[in-house]
Design a protein around this motif. Structure first.
Motif, PDB file in Angstrom:
ATOM      1  N   MET A  52       1.426   9.848 -10.254  1.00  0.00           N
ATOM      2  CA  MET A  52       1.727   9.432  -8.884  1.00  0.00           C
ATOM      3  C   MET A  52       0.245   9.303  -7.985  1.00  0.00           C
ATOM      4  SD  MET A  52       5.028   9.152  -8.628  1.00  0.00           S
ATOM      5  CE  MET A  52       5.170   9.265  -6.936  1.00  0.00           C
ATOM      6  N   GLU A  53      -0.449   9.955  -8.520  1.00  0.00           N
ATOM      7  CA  GLU A  53      -1.908   9.987  -7.802  1.00  0.00           C
ATOM      8  C   GLU A  53      -2.474   8.407  -7.893  1.00  0.00           C
ATOM      9  OE1 GLU A  53      -4.209  13.396  -9.267  1.00  0.00           O
ATOM     10  OE2 GLU A  53      -3.056  14.489  -7.555  1.00  0.00           O
ATOM     11  N   ALA A  54      -2.537   8.093  -9.453  1.00  0.00           N
ATOM     12  CA  ALA A  54      -2.984   6.952  -9.841  1.00  0.00           C
ATOM     13  C   ALA A  54      -2.402   5.610  -9.127  1.00  0.00           C
ATOM     14  CB  ALA A  54      -2.750   6.740 -11.243  1.00  0.00           C
ATOM     15  N   ARG A  55      -0.930   5.704  -8.835  1.00  0.00           N
ATOM     16  CA  ARG A  55      -0.176   4.802  -8.431  1.00  0.00           C
ATOM     17  C   ARG A  55      -0.748   4.779  -6.866  1.00  0.00           C
ATOM     18  NH1 ARG A  55       5.118   2.475 -10.388  1.00  0.00           N
ATOM     19  NH2 ARG A  55       4.673   2.085  -8.050  1.00  0.00           N
ATOM     20  N   ALA A  56      -0.549   5.914  -6.218  1.00  0.00           N
ATOM     21  CA  ALA A  56      -1.253   5.775  -4.920  1.00  0.00           C
ATOM     22  C   ALA A  56      -2.415   5.387  -4.456  1.00  0.00           C
ATOM     23  CB  ALA A  56      -0.973   7.350  -4.265  1.00  0.00           C
ATOM     24  N   LYS A  57      -3.350   5.658  -5.493  1.00  0.00           N
ATOM     25  CA  LYS A  57      -4.647   5.157  -5.268  1.00  0.00           C
ATOM     26  C   LYS A  57      -4.756   3.593  -5.370  1.00  0.00           C
ATOM     27  CE  LYS A  57      -9.325   5.589  -6.617  1.00  0.00           C
ATOM     28  NZ  LYS A  57     -10.337   6.433  -7.591  1.00  0.00           N
ATOM     29  N   GLN A  58      -3.882   2.975  -6.381  1.00  0.00           N
ATOM     30  CA  GLN A  58      -3.971   1.613  -6.550  1.00  0.00           C
ATOM     31  C   GLN A  58      -3.116   0.994  -5.184  1.00  0.00           C
ATOM     32  OE1 GLN A  58      -5.433   0.000  -9.100  1.00  0.00           O
ATOM     33  NE2 GLN A  58      -5.008  -1.896  -7.603  1.00  0.00           N
ATOM     34  N   ALA A  59      -2.294   1.600  -4.703  1.00  0.00           N
ATOM     35  CA  ALA A  59      -1.555   1.156  -3.585  1.00  0.00           C
ATOM     36  C   ALA A  59      -2.457   0.799  -2.362  1.00  0.00           C
ATOM     37  CB  ALA A  59      -0.398   2.073  -3.083  1.00  0.00           C
ATOM     38  N   ILE A  60      -3.551   2.002  -2.093  1.00  0.00           N
ATOM     39  CA  ILE A  60      -4.228   2.055  -0.969  1.00  0.00           C
ATOM     40  C   ILE A  60      -5.402   0.763  -1.440  1.00  0.00           C
ATOM     41  CG2 ILE A  60      -6.267   3.272  -0.051  1.00  0.00           C
ATOM     42  CD1 ILE A  60      -4.451   5.786  -0.579  1.00  0.00           C
ATOM     43  N   ILE A  61      -5.766   0.751  -2.606  1.00  0.00           N
ATOM     44  CA  ILE A  61      -6.669  -0.276  -2.998  1.00  0.00           C
ATOM     45  C   ILE A  61      -6.215  -1.794  -2.776  1.00  0.00           C
ATOM     46  CG2 ILE A  61      -8.187  -1.341  -4.827  1.00  0.00           C
ATOM     47  CD1 ILE A  61      -8.189   1.454  -6.061  1.00  0.00           C
ATOM     48  N   ASN A  62      -5.185  -1.799  -2.910  1.00  0.00           N
ATOM     49  CA  ASN A  62      -4.423  -3.117  -2.712  1.00  0.00           C
ATOM     50  C   ASN A  62      -4.150  -3.557  -1.406  1.00  0.00           C
ATOM     51  OD1 ASN A  62      -4.100  -3.704  -5.438  1.00  0.00           O
ATOM     52  ND2 ASN A  62      -2.145  -3.015  -5.508  1.00  0.00           N
ATOM     53  N   LEU A  63      -3.998  -2.431  -0.444  1.00  0.00           N
ATOM     54  CA  LEU A  63      -3.740  -2.343   0.872  1.00  0.00           C
ATOM     55  C   LEU A  63      -5.148  -2.905   1.827  1.00  0.00           C
ATOM     56  CD1 LEU A  63      -2.201  -2.076   3.542  1.00  0.00           C
ATOM     57  CD2 LEU A  63      -2.443   0.255   3.779  1.00  0.00           C
ATOM     58  N   ARG A  64      -5.969  -2.213   1.219  1.00  0.00           N
ATOM     59  CA  ARG A  64      -7.576  -2.446   1.694  1.00  0.00           C
ATOM     60  C   ARG A  64      -7.740  -4.001   1.509  1.00  0.00           C
ATOM     61  NH1 ARG A  64     -12.523  -2.296  -1.121  1.00  0.00           N
ATOM     62  NH2 ARG A  64     -14.226  -2.152   0.391  1.00  0.00           N
TER      63      ARG A  64
ATOM     64  N   SER B 139      -5.727  -6.323   0.969  1.00  0.00           N
ATOM     65  CA  SER B 139      -4.937  -7.212   1.722  1.00  0.00           C
ATOM     66  C   SER B 139      -5.555  -7.337   3.044  1.00  0.00           C
ATOM     67  CB  SER B 139      -3.581  -6.704   1.521  1.00  0.00           C
ATOM     68  OG  SER B 139      -2.696  -7.450   2.370  1.00  0.00           O
ATOM     69  N   LYS B 140      -5.729  -6.115   3.681  1.00  0.00           N
ATOM     70  CA  LYS B 140      -6.062  -6.223   5.207  1.00  0.00           C
ATOM     71  C   LYS B 140      -7.309  -6.824   5.208  1.00  0.00           C
ATOM     72  CE  LYS B 140      -5.112  -3.184   7.841  1.00  0.00           C
ATOM     73  NZ  LYS B 140      -4.205  -3.182   9.327  1.00  0.00           N
ATOM     74  N   LEU B 141      -8.519  -6.661   4.478  1.00  0.00           N
ATOM     75  CA  LEU B 141      -9.644  -7.398   4.620  1.00  0.00           C
ATOM     76  C   LEU B 141      -9.477  -8.677   4.563  1.00  0.00           C
ATOM     77  CD1 LEU B 141     -11.872  -4.890   2.798  1.00  0.00           C
ATOM     78  CD2 LEU B 141     -11.917  -5.220   5.373  1.00  0.00           C
ATOM     79  N   ASN B 142      -8.802  -9.356   3.253  1.00  0.00           N
ATOM     80  CA  ASN B 142      -8.762 -10.708   3.036  1.00  0.00           C
ATOM     81  C   ASN B 142      -7.946 -11.324   4.319  1.00  0.00           C
ATOM     82  OD1 ASN B 142     -10.045 -10.642   0.737  1.00  0.00           O
ATOM     83  ND2 ASN B 142      -8.311 -10.489  -0.467  1.00  0.00           N
ATOM     84  N   SER B 143      -7.023 -10.589   4.928  1.00  0.00           N
ATOM     85  CA  SER B 143      -6.193 -10.838   6.114  1.00  0.00           C
ATOM     86  C   SER B 143      -7.034 -11.238   7.544  1.00  0.00           C
ATOM     87  CB  SER B 143      -4.911 -10.414   6.401  1.00  0.00           C
ATOM     88  OG  SER B 143      -4.042 -10.516   5.176  1.00  0.00           O
ATOM     89  N   GLY B 144      -8.064 -10.619   7.228  1.00  0.00           N
ATOM     90  CA  GLY B 144      -8.913 -10.762   8.496  1.00  0.00           C
ATOM     91  C   GLY B 144      -8.970  -9.491   9.249  1.00  0.00           C
ATOM     92  N   PHE B 145      -8.409  -8.431   8.966  1.00  0.00           N
ATOM     93  CA  PHE B 145      -8.236  -7.206   9.893  1.00  0.00           C
ATOM     94  C   PHE B 145      -9.038  -6.050   9.170  1.00  0.00           C
ATOM     95  CE2 PHE B 145      -4.061  -9.436  10.095  1.00  0.00           C
ATOM     96  CZ  PHE B 145      -3.931  -9.637  11.621  1.00  0.00           C
ATOM     97  N   PRO B 146      -9.471  -5.205  10.055  1.00  0.00           N
ATOM     98  CA  PRO B 146     -10.099  -4.273   9.607  1.00  0.00           C
ATOM     99  C   PRO B 146      -9.401  -3.160   8.922  1.00  0.00           C
ATOM    100  CG  PRO B 146      -9.794  -3.729  11.985  1.00  0.00           C
ATOM    101  CD  PRO B 146      -9.222  -5.291  11.562  1.00  0.00           C
ATOM    102  N   PHE B 147     -10.040  -2.093   8.125  1.00  0.00           N
ATOM    103  CA  PHE B 147      -9.274  -1.245   7.159  1.00  0.00           C
ATOM    104  C   PHE B 147      -9.788   0.101   7.505  1.00  0.00           C
ATOM    105  CE2 PHE B 147      -8.925   1.607   3.312  1.00  0.00           C
ATOM    106  CZ  PHE B 147      -7.700   1.364   3.205  1.00  0.00           C
ATOM    107  N   MET B 148      -9.068   1.141   7.897  1.00  0.00           N
ATOM    108  CA  MET B 148      -9.297   2.371   8.188  1.00  0.00           C
ATOM    109  C   MET B 148      -9.380   3.363   7.199  1.00  0.00           C
ATOM    110  SD  MET B 148      -7.098   5.322  10.684  1.00  0.00           S
ATOM    111  CE  MET B 148      -6.761   4.378  11.995  1.00  0.00           C
TER     112      MET B 148
ATOM    113  N   TRP C 201     -13.700   5.917   9.992  1.00  0.00           N
ATOM    114  CA  TRP C 201     -14.602   4.676   9.651  1.00  0.00           C
ATOM    115  C   TRP C 201     -13.557   3.353  10.020  1.00  0.00           C
ATOM    116  CZ3 TRP C 201     -19.638   5.826   9.401  1.00  0.00           C
ATOM    117  CH2 TRP C 201     -19.850   7.156   9.156  1.00  0.00           C
ATOM    118  N   LEU C 202     -13.936   2.496  10.316  1.00  0.00           N
ATOM    119  CA  LEU C 202     -13.228   0.822  10.388  1.00  0.00           C
ATOM    120  C   LEU C 202     -14.179   0.008   9.504  1.00  0.00           C
ATOM    121  CD1 LEU C 202     -11.753   0.551  13.775  1.00  0.00           C
ATOM    122  CD2 LEU C 202     -10.529   1.173  11.696  1.00  0.00           C
ATOM    123  N   GLU C 203     -13.673  -0.500   8.211  1.00  0.00           N
ATOM    124  CA  GLU C 203     -14.403  -1.326   7.745  1.00  0.00           C
ATOM    125  C   GLU C 203     -13.729  -2.905   8.046  1.00  0.00           C
ATOM    126  OE1 GLU C 203     -15.110  -2.810   2.839  1.00  0.00           O
ATOM    127  OE2 GLU C 203     -13.522  -1.045   3.091  1.00  0.00           O
TER     128      GLU C 203
END
Length: 83
Positions: A7-19, A21-30, A42-44
């Protein structure tokens, strides 16, 4: 692999995918880290820069505390395992 580790590995991968996706869409990632006060994060941004921000008084936006240089941004990303 135990259920918790799985579950930890899946959650980490979901966060990486969200990051990504957000950055590729032009939005900052918290990015929240335990080292910061609860009202800061931090806002990346897609351009690679990272800003240290605090929640505004209206609680509807963020105020910049510090804009990291590109070298500081990369160092923070390395420290957090985001590279």
């Amino acid at each position: 692999m135990s259920t918790v580790k799985y579950m930890e590995a899946r959650a980490k991968q979901a966060i990486i995918n969200l990051r990504i996706s957000k950055l590729n869409s032009g939005f900052p990632f918290m990015i929240n880290t335990p080292e910061l006060p609860s009202n800061q994060c931090w806002l990346e941004y897609p351009d690679g820069y990272i800003h240290l921000v605090t929640l505004s008084k209206s609680k509807m936006d963020f105020d910049n505390v510090k804009i990291l240089s590109i070298h500081e941004s990369y160092a923070l990303k390395r420290k957090l395992g985001l590279e």
